[in-house]
Design an enzyme around this catalytic site. Structure first.
Site, PDB file in Angstrom:
ATOM      1  N   ALA A   1      38.864  41.210  44.528  1.00 59.59           N
ATOM      2  CA  ALA A   1      39.664  41.298  43.065  1.00 59.59           C
ATOM      3  C   ALA A   1      40.278  39.905  42.856  1.00 59.59           C
ATOM      4  O   ALA A   1      40.296  39.019  43.805  1.00 59.59           O
ATOM      5  CB  ALA A   1      40.537  42.119  43.263  1.00 59.59           C
TER       6      ALA A   1
ATOM      7  N   GLN B   1      43.172  39.210  42.224  1.00 58.24           N
ATOM      8  CA  GLN B   1      44.356  39.070  43.357  1.00 58.24           C
ATOM      9  C   GLN B   1      43.863  39.169  44.834  1.00 58.24           C
ATOM     10  O   GLN B   1      44.886  39.625  45.554  1.00 58.24           O
ATOM     11  CB  GLN B   1      45.703  39.949  42.908  1.00 58.24           C
ATOM     12  CG  GLN B   1      46.272  39.488  41.673  1.00 58.24           C
ATOM     13  CD  GLN B   1      46.865  37.818  41.852  1.00 58.24           C
ATOM     14  OE1 GLN B   1      47.239  37.714  42.917  1.00 58.24           O
ATOM     15  NE2 GLN B   1      46.736  37.323  40.622  1.00 58.24           N
ATOM     16  N   SER B   2      42.763  38.839  45.216  1.00 54.94           N
ATOM     17  CA  SER B   2      42.478  39.154  46.569  1.00 54.94           C
ATOM     18  C   SER B   2      42.993  37.919  47.469  1.00 54.94           C
ATOM     19  O   SER B   2      42.920  36.792  47.180  1.00 54.94           O
ATOM     20  CB  SER B   2      40.823  38.805  46.550  1.00 54.94           C
ATOM     21  OG  SER B   2      40.318  38.737  47.814  1.00 54.94           O
ATOM     22  N   ASN B   3      43.507  38.628  48.377  1.00 52.80           N
ATOM     23  CA  ASN B   3      44.366  37.861  49.503  1.00 52.80           C
ATOM     24  C   ASN B   3      43.198  37.248  50.367  1.00 52.80           C
ATOM     25  O   ASN B   3      43.237  36.191  50.858  1.00 52.80           O
ATOM     26  CB  ASN B   3      45.012  38.646  50.556  1.00 52.80           C
ATOM     27  CG  ASN B   3      46.121  39.371  49.709  1.00 52.80           C
ATOM     28  OD1 ASN B   3      46.891  38.608  49.159  1.00 52.80           O
ATOM     29  ND2 ASN B   3      46.396  40.707  49.701  1.00 52.80           N
TER      30      ASN B   3
ATOM     31  N   CYS C   1      40.127  36.089  49.330  1.00 51.08           N
ATOM     32  CA  CYS C   1      39.662  35.032  48.624  1.00 51.08           C
ATOM     33  C   CYS C   1      40.388  34.085  48.874  1.00 51.08           C
ATOM     34  O   CYS C   1      39.981  32.608  49.050  1.00 51.08           O
ATOM     35  CB  CYS C   1      39.456  35.375  47.125  1.00 51.08           C
ATOM     36  SG  CYS C   1      37.880  36.557  47.148  1.00 51.08           S
TER      37      CYS C   1
END
Ligand SMILES: *Cc1c(COP(=O)(O)O)cnc(C)c1O
Length: 324
Positions: A72, A74-76, A78
């Protein structure tokens, strides 16, 4: 797959602390500890640091020059992948769900600071577009290494096999024998690695994953996926415990902040000074509080809440106000 044979690229400053939470524990009538994987130390921390140690180790062994993964906006995962790539001197490509927002906040801001190349993929936030992007990179002469959504495959899950060894030493040193470990579960690699690691390090605690989101299009049931990854990592698949995955709390949808998340976040912050994140850990912690309340968790249990990180999402404009 044997952990001792796999290359590991050090990213974590661990062991992460195992911190007592005596004030909130006394209020709840349980013995509460928090395993602080929000403090792994890689670009604001989190559980993906542990998976990436083995994924990047594998990428380097195979001669890759580029990491590509997905999540997403807001992916942690990534964000930590972008940091791991920087540290390993690899190029990083991220396939992100949605459209480019007007303003970069939270994890997305950090992705940009870390120099990741962003691909906006509309409705696809779980890696559906990784392969075409990898093909393009190959055609341009790069050697991409594909990390699946959430870093959840047997190699990534090895990070949690190692984590359980770290945890078992801390249990020994603190003299606490835990009844239960509770954590937020999404793509399942954390849960799978914990199962295999608990078996290897002889940890008897019940491993309770609180499901954070549901993927209606998923090919495999999440339980089957967890079991399949754990089986690859265990010497004897016959010792697989029943998979304890709680599905009572993800109803509102991914990253929707309700009173459950908000109350949990404020309660832990105001008793122990520990910050949860609104998307994953506050939902899991809120689920734990509800289960203590309704008796699914017994009073007096010795519980380790495994804090999987996610803090940067606190600094994103949410639909509902969190702090007041
Ligand atoms: C990814 C993530 C999880 C879930 O871990 P999985 O291995 O995908 O199940 C939990 N908490 C946070 C903060 C995460 O970023």
């Amino acid at each position: 797959m044997r952990i001792d044979d796999r290359p590991r690229f050090r990213l974590s400053l661990g062991p992460t602390p195992l911190e007592a939470a005596p004030r909130l524990g006394a209020e709840l009538g349980v013995e509460l500890w928090i395993k602080r994987d929000d403090l792994t130390g890689l670009a604001m921390g989190g559980n993906k640091t542990r998976k990436l140690e083995y994924l990047v180790g594998d990428a380097l062994e195979r001669g890759a020059d580029t990491l590509i993964t997905a999540g997403a906006a807001q992916s942690n995962h990534c964000r930590q992948s972008a940091a791991a790539a920087a540290k390993a001197q690899l190029t990083c490509h991220l396939a992100l769900g949605g459209q480019p927002p007007a303003k970069s906040e939270g994890n997305l801001l950090i992705d940009e600071i870390l120099g990741a190349h962003l691909h906006w993929c509309g409705p696809h936030r779980k890696g559906e577009t990784i392969e075409p992007i990898a093909d393009e990179l190959r055609a341009a002469g790069a050697r991409p290494y594909v990390i699946p959504y959430g870093g959840s495959n047997p190699i990534g899950a090895l990070g949690f096999v190692a984590a359980m060894e770290e945890f078992s030493i801390q249990c020994h040193n603190t003299g606490v024998e835990f009844d239960r470990i509770i954590f937020a579960s999404s793509s399942g690699g954390t849960h799978a690695g914990m199962i295999a690691g608990a078996d290897r390090s002889r940890i008897g605690a019940t491993l309770t994953g609180i499901r954070i989101d549901k993927d209606p299009g998923a090919a495999l049931d999440l339980r089957d996926e967890i079991a399949s990854i754990a089986t690859e990592l265990m010497d004897d698949a016959a010792s697989m415990p029943p998979i304890d995955l709680v599905e009572s709390f993800h109803g509102p949808g991914y990253a929707v902040v309700t009173d459950l998340e908000r109350d949990a976040l404020l309660r832990l912050a105001r008793t122990e000074g520990v910050l949860l994140d609104p998307v994953y850990t506050a939902r899991a912690f809120g689920g734990m509080l509800a289960m203590i309340e309704d008796g699914r968790i017994r009073r007096g249990e010795r519980i380790a809440f495994w804090h999987t990180g996610g803090g940067p999402a606190l600094f994103v404009d949410h639909d509902s106000r969190i702090g007041s």
